[in-house]
Enzyme design. Structure first.
Site, mmCIF file in Angstrom:
data_model
loop_
_atom_site.group_PDB
_atom_site.id
_atom_site.type_symbol
_atom_site.label_atom_id
_atom_site.label_comp_id
_atom_site.label_asym_id
_atom_site.label_seq_id
_atom_site.Cartn_x
_atom_site.Cartn_y
_atom_site.Cartn_z
ATOM 1 N N SER A 1 0.800 -1.228 0.000
ATOM 2 C CA SER A 1 0.000 0.000 0.000
ATOM 3 C C SER A 1 0.829 1.272 0.000
ATOM 4 O O SER A 1 0.340 2.316 -0.435
ATOM 5 C CB SER A 1 -0.926 0.019 1.217
ATOM 6 O OG SER A 1 -0.174 -0.027 2.414
ATOM 7 N N ASP B 1 -3.121 8.451 7.605
ATOM 8 C CA ASP B 1 -4.038 7.532 8.286
ATOM 9 C C ASP B 1 -3.241 6.695 9.287
ATOM 10 O O ASP B 1 -2.113 7.045 9.621
ATOM 11 C CB ASP B 1 -4.822 6.677 7.268
ATOM 12 C CG ASP B 1 -3.932 5.727 6.480
ATOM 13 O OD1 ASP B 1 -2.745 5.557 6.832
ATOM 14 O OD2 ASP B 1 -4.425 5.145 5.486
ATOM 15 N N HIS C 1 -0.118 5.216 6.979
ATOM 16 C CA HIS C 1 0.558 5.801 5.815
ATOM 17 C C HIS C 1 0.866 7.286 5.972
ATOM 18 O O HIS C 1 0.063 8.029 6.521
ATOM 19 C CB HIS C 1 -0.318 5.590 4.568
ATOM 20 C CG HIS C 1 -0.712 4.164 4.373
ATOM 21 N ND1 HIS C 1 -1.929 3.666 4.785
ATOM 22 C CD2 HIS C 1 -0.044 3.119 3.847
ATOM 23 C CE1 HIS C 1 -1.990 2.372 4.502
ATOM 24 N NE2 HIS C 1 -0.852 2.011 3.940
#
Ligand SMILES: *[C@@H]1O[C@H](CO)[C@@H](O)[C@H](O)[C@H]1NC(C)=O
Ligand SMILES: *[C@@H]1O[C@H](CO)[C@@H](O)[C@H](O)[C@H]1NC(C)=O
Length: 381
Positions: free
Chosen positions: A45, A340, A343
């Protein structure tokens, strides 16, 4: 040569035509001169540009407020308020953002820009991220890379295709999820009952080595490999394990042990494959943990207000659950290290990317991206 002769001929008869001829001769050369180096991205991610938008998985970032700071404020699938680190590297190599491999727009000339195969939730091991169901595991990402090469060769011929791939920059970010979403996902996880931490690290690095050999075998010749970040300091872990915002020591120990061993493994690989393009190491280790540690140690020195609280989330450290439209959202993203629970914000990514470009060997080794760009300047057309 031909162009020069043509221009000279025209000049002897008609000056305007000469100018025109020169212009015509210059024009075809322009796209080539401007064509940036191709860029290939593999991993999780941290570098996914939106592949998971096309999959049935819960690991996705395709709804507001993800992407809130992009020009049209729309979510793209990047796990950021704006750009992620690979977008910023594209900027540094003078290119446009790389499209996700599953995007229907990745065709024709866009293939020359490269491709992003990354998929949120994956790890080195196949059993990492199983809770996210349908994601593109690393061996599948490599199969897609083979597919990409066939498509490129069909459109541009095998020689040009080999030049594009051999002259490209490649980046791979893996490993964090093998700790966070596997070994340490639950107490007494299957992997933690199977392996002690040192043995687990040895095991995942031996698997990783095979993945990297395969990428090299597919023609990549300049490969940035990022280590594991400060996984014990992300708001998600602070929310679960920290009272005062200090990092989880066990997870921090894991990344501390992993990173130097990863670098040693890359050194072994470099010795094995030799100098790729005849100008220095093929595999380059990126110590993203080091960049992050700087922010965490002294957020204010980098213009951040906090390195513990996430901008978007809920509960303690805003680190519980996922970032959605009903989460608590900070007003100024630039003041936060974390967007978040896991990240970085675009601003943190920008500082990290700056360390790729011009950092010392503490950040990127054996050489930084500006050195690589300089060494490789003749490789791509
Ligand atoms: C993961 O799965 C792929 C495809 O099924 C397989 O080829 C590969 O060997 C597996 N890797 C590991 C480490 O088990
Ligand atoms: C990294 O990049 C900068 C800027 O291009 C350069 O001056 C410097 O020597 C490089 N550092 C290392 C350790 O390679």
């Amino acid at each position: 040569m031909e162009c020069g002769a043509l221009a000279a001929m025209a000049a002897s008869s008609w000056q305007v035509a000469a100018l025109l001829a020169v212009a015509l001769c210059v024009l075809p050369a322009l796209p080539a001169a401007r064509a940036a180096r191709a860029f290939f991205i593999f991993g999780d991610s941290l570098v996914d540009n939106g592949n998971n938008n096309y999959l049935l998985t819960s690991a996705r970032a395709d709804s507001w407020p993800y992407g809130i700071d992009t020009p049209d404020h729309r979510a793209t699938g990047r796990f950021s308020n704006g750009k992620n680190v690979v977008d910023l590297i594209s900027e540094q190599i003078g290119s446009v953002p790389v499209l996700p491999y599953l995007s229907p727009e990745l065709d024709g000339e866009n293939l020359l820009v490269g491709a992003n195969f990354a998929s949120a939730g994956i790890g080195i091991l196949n059993d990492t991220g199983i809770q996210f169901a349908n994601i593109i595991r690393i061996s599948k990402q490599l199969t897609y890379f083979e597919q990409y090469k066939h498509r490129l060769a069909k459109l541009y011929g095998p020689e040009r295709a080999a030049r594009v791939v051999g002259g490209a920059l490649t980046l791979i970010t893996l490993g964090g999820n093998d700790f966070v979403n596997n070994y340490y996902l639950v107490p007494y996880s299957a992997r933690s009952r199977e392996f002690s931490l040192p043995d687990y690290i040895k095991y995942i690095l031996s698997e990783y080595k095979q993945v990297l050999r395969r990428i090299h075998g597919l023609g990549a010749r300049r490969i940035l490999v990022t280590g594991v970040g400060p996984i014990g300091c992300v708001p998600a872990e602070l929310a679960m394990h920290s009272l005062d915002g200090s990092c989880d020591p066990e997870l921090q120990r894991a990344s501390e042990a992993y990173n130097p061993q990863m670098e040693a493994m890359l050194n072994e690989l470099n010795a094995e494959v030799g100098a790729g393009n005849g100008n220095g190491a093929v595999f380059v280790a990126v110590n993203t943990r080091r960049s992050h540690d700087d922010f965490i140690a002294d957020p204010k020195a980098y213009g951040f207000v906090t390195a513990t609280e996430a901008c978007c989330g809920q509960g303690r450290f805003n680190g519980i659950g996922i970032c959605t439209m009903v989460s608590s959202l900070c007003a100024n993203r630039d003041e936060y290290v974390f967007w978040d629970a896991f990240h970085p914000t675009e601003r943190a990514n920008r500082l990290i990317a700056q360390n790729y470009l011009s950092g010392s060997t503490d950040y990127i080794s054996p050489m930084n991206l500006s050195t690589i760009i300089h060494l490789d300047r003749h490789l791509h057309d």
